[in-house]
Design a protein around this motif. Structure first.
Motif, short mmCIF file in Angstrom:
data_model
loop_
_atom_site.label_atom_id
_atom_site.label_comp_id
_atom_site.label_asym_id
_atom_site.label_seq_id
_atom_site.Cartn_x
_atom_site.Cartn_y
_atom_site.Cartn_z
N LEU A 1 16.68 47.16 56.37
CA LEU A 1 16.14 45.82 56.22
C LEU A 1 17.12 44.86 55.56
N GLY B 1 14.19 43.87 60.74
CA GLY B 1 13.97 45.24 60.31
C GLY B 1 13.73 46.19 61.47
N ASP C 1 9.05 48.99 64.48
CA ASP C 1 7.64 49.12 64.10
C ASP C 1 7.24 48.06 63.08
N ARG C 2 8.14 47.73 62.18
CA ARG C 2 7.85 46.69 61.19
C ARG C 2 7.69 45.32 61.87
N GLU D 1 4.34 44.90 63.53
CA GLU D 1 3.29 44.56 62.57
C GLU D 1 3.37 43.09 62.17
N ARG D 2 4.57 42.57 61.96
CA ARG D 2 4.72 41.19 61.53
C ARG D 2 4.31 40.20 62.62
#
Length: 338
Positions: free
Chosen positions: A225, A295, A298-299, A302-303
């Motif tokens: 990240l 990032g 998967d992150r 979600e965002r």
């Protein structure tokens, strides 16, 4: 939520695989493709080239600078490209800033709200083609007062394909955003956080039904990240320290309204002292994170859900340094969003 592709403006040379990237986005179901301009390549020529090699995707400018063209000239270009693209044009405009307007175009920057109101009035008249175009404004007069006193009101020889071409306004300040909601078809913001959209509630209270808010956003895929946030931090340091006067920087003012005023001032001070890398490091991670999608994959998935909860109508995906990287991001965003 729709997806768009942000080509932006050229740097040293043409954008690699510009046409191929636009065609890929169109095939994947992207709604729009945007081009921009600063003080190098223009917005309309690449957009026309893209339009000639695509058939469905909407064509937008983000943004075309109004000091570069009179409103009648812009309307001529718009109605021409709208015909040639079979009604796919959406014109995004903006006032730019005093450094570019006065330093590059040699035009005064004073009273930008007034200039924008008069500009869109003339543009709408040309496109509607209901009669000869007239305006007795403070920024524009048609016919011109003075000169040889031989000017007369004129109506476009060419009949526009559509009597209303959508126009979006690029804006950061509260009054400019309110003007977008009152007189335009959409708003092109900068540096938007899905968690801080409430700062625009008052400005957008009069937005009409169907009002569009396409947000340009940079996507940085990286399992680390900290490394993923670095490109956005470099960009923010440039805009806060190098894109605007010290005492009149629209981007820094926006950061203040978002709650990052002290940090933005620190970044500007360090940048202007000459230590650019230190300025980059001073950009808050939280700020860079909120205005980008950074990032692991998967992150980012979600965002994206947080963006879908806002009034934003499209995410305009920023292209990358290479054609291969751009294709990867365009395909990834289509997979997780469309």
């Amino acid at each position: 939520m729709k997806l768009g592709l942000q080509m932006g403006y050229w740097q040293k040379g043409p954008i690699p695989n510009m046409v191929g990237l636009a065609q890929e986005a169109e095939d994947l179901g992207y709604d729009s493709v945007f081009t921009g301009e600063a003080y190098g390549s223009d917005a309309l020529t690449p957009l026309t080239w893209i339009g000639a090699h695509t058939s469905k995707i909407r064509l937008g400018t983000s943004v075309m600078q109004i000091s570069a063209r009179t409103p009648a000239c812009a309307a001529m270009s718009a109605l021409t490209l709208d015909h040639m693209s079979n009604g796919r044009l959406t014109l995004g405009i903006g006032v730019s800033g005093p450094q570019v307007v006065e330093g590059w175009y040699g035009q005064p920057f004073n009273r930008p709200l007034e200039r924008t109101r008069e500009w869109i009035d003339i543009f709408r008249q040309v496109i509607a083609r209901e009669g000869p175009v007239t305006l007795n404004g403070k920024q524009y007069q048609l016919p011109l007062k003075g000169g040889m006193n031989l000017g007369k009101p004129l109506k476009s020889i060419t009949h526009p394909l559509r009597s209303h071409i959508p126009v979006f306004l690029g804006a950061e300040g509260p009054k400019n955003v309110a003007l977008a909601a009152e007189q335009f078809d959409g708003w092109l913001p900068m540096f938007v956080s899905p968690y801080r959209m409430d700062i625009y509630d008052d400005s957008l209270k009069n937005k009409p039904e169907g009002f569009e808010i396409p947000v340009s956003i940079n996507i940085h895929l990286n399992d680390n990240l900290d490394e993923a946030l670095l490109p956005t931090k470099w960009m923010l340091a440039l805009y806060l320290g190098g894109m605007g006067a010290k005492n009149d920087n629209f981007h820094k003012n926006l950061m203040g309204r978002m709650g990052f005023g002290d940090a933005a001032q620190e970044v500007q001070d360090i940048y202007m002292s000459g230590d650019i890398e230190k300025a980059v490091n001073a950009v808050p991670d939280a700020l860079a994170d909120e205005i980008s999608l950074s990032g692991p994959k998967d992150r980012i998935k979600e965002r994206i859900q947080d963006w879908k909860k806002t009034d934003v109508t499209s995410l305009i995906v920023g292209r990358k340094e290479t054609a291969e990287e751009s294709l990867d991001v365009v395909r990834f965003m289509a997979e997780v969003t469309l």
